[in-house]
Scaffold this motif. Structure first.
Motif, short mmCIF file in Angstrom:
data_model
loop_
_atom_site.label_atom_id
_atom_site.label_comp_id
_atom_site.label_asym_id
_atom_site.label_seq_id
_atom_site.Cartn_x
_atom_site.Cartn_y
_atom_site.Cartn_z
N UNK A 182 0.93 -1.01 0.01
CA UNK A 182 -0.05 0.08 0.02
C UNK A 182 0.67 1.22 -0.10
N UNK A 183 0.20 2.32 -0.31
CA UNK A 183 0.93 3.62 0.01
C UNK A 183 1.19 4.24 1.30
N UNK B 259 4.56 10.09 -1.17
CA UNK B 259 3.32 9.52 -0.38
C UNK B 259 2.40 8.60 -1.34
N UNK B 260 2.60 8.68 -2.52
CA UNK B 260 1.86 7.87 -3.45
C UNK B 260 2.37 6.50 -3.95
N UNK B 261 3.71 6.41 -3.55
CA UNK B 261 4.41 5.33 -3.95
C UNK B 261 4.09 4.10 -2.84
N UNK B 262 4.30 2.78 -3.27
CA UNK B 262 4.25 1.81 -2.60
C UNK B 262 5.22 1.92 -1.38
N UNK B 263 5.02 1.49 -0.12
CA UNK B 263 5.71 1.77 0.88
C UNK B 263 7.19 0.80 0.87
N UNK B 264 6.82 -0.32 0.20
CA UNK B 264 8.29 -1.21 -0.12
C UNK B 264 9.06 -0.61 -0.98
N UNK B 265 8.66 0.37 -1.83
CA UNK B 265 9.47 1.10 -2.81
C UNK B 265 10.24 2.33 -2.08
N UNK B 266 9.86 2.53 -0.96
CA UNK B 266 10.78 3.62 -0.29
C UNK B 266 11.94 3.37 0.40
N UNK B 267 12.94 4.00 0.40
CA UNK B 267 14.04 3.94 1.21
C UNK B 267 13.79 3.50 2.84
#
Length: 225
Positions: A94-95, A129-137
């Motif tokens: 999810x984002x 904020x609108x990216x999937x959480x797993x894609x964040x650092x």
């Protein structure tokens, strides 16, 4: 004092090991507290008791002078405290925006702008904020967890080893935000960690070992904060 622990004792039901033995401590609003301890000494247990997820064997925990035994625990967890535990209870697919929407459904209606503002405060821009959480650092994931913990404006925020996966720069940025937030919003933040790296970023540092909670140092007195 916003939170007081009075002579609390807790023994694990399965192995009969007493992990908290006559712990007494007071916590004030507007301050960040650090509790250091090795893995398995009872840090997570302590936070779970404060969060009302379990009950003490003896002694008492008071929130705003009310014994937790007499408080509606569901309401307490939804409205009075925010938590960041090791198992973060977020959906990685999810984002950040969706995560905040889900955790505000049962408490109050938050406008989209309000959610973006909450994320912006912790350093998450609209694109992230609108990216999937797993894609964040990892550092930005930590910021999302922080936003989730504070979105309902709780009086007390509990954090269980939130810094162990951060590098030095990310740790400094996240902890600086936590410190400023506590001061500006007059919130009480309790951070349990194995890492001594938090020592210089908290107002009061305590140690948990052998079931005992011991005062280590006060950074305010030393003029470090």
């Amino acid at each position: 004092m916003i939170l007081s622990l009075k002579n609390i004792v807790y023994t694990h039901k399965k192995n009969k090991v007493t992990v908290l033995d006559d712990v007494t401590v007071d916590f004030s609003p507007g301050k960040v507290y650090g509790i250091l301890g090795k893995s398995g000494v009872g840090k997570t247990t302590l936070l779970a008791l404060i969060a009302g997820m379990d009950t003490v064997d003896s002694g008492a925990i008071f929130f705003k002078n009310q014994n937790l035994e007499n408080i509606n625990r569901d309401k307490y967890r939804q409205q009075e405290i925010g938590t960041v535990f090791q198992q973060y209870n977020v959906l990685p697919n999810e984002t950040a925006m969706t995560t905040l929407k889900l955790c505000t459904l049962n408490s109050c209606t938050q406008g989209i702008d309000r959610l973006y503002e909450a994320l912006k405060k912790v350093g998450i821009n609209q694109k992230m904020a609108n990216q999937k959480i797993k894609k964040l650092s990892v550092a930005n994931q930590q910021r999302v967890y922080l936003a989730k913990a504070i979105i309902n404006n709780p009086e007390l925020i509990l954090m269980d080893d939130p810094v162990e996966s951060l590098n030095e720069l990310s740790l400094k940025m996240v902890m600086e935000y936590i410190r400023i937030y506590a001061k500006n919003e007059n919130k009480c933040i309790i951070i349990c960690s194995q890492s001594k790296a938090i020592a210089e970023h908290v107002d009061e540092l305590w140690g948990l070992n052998g079931g005992k909670l011991s005062f280590i140092k006060d950074n305010i007195e030393k003029g470090k904060l």
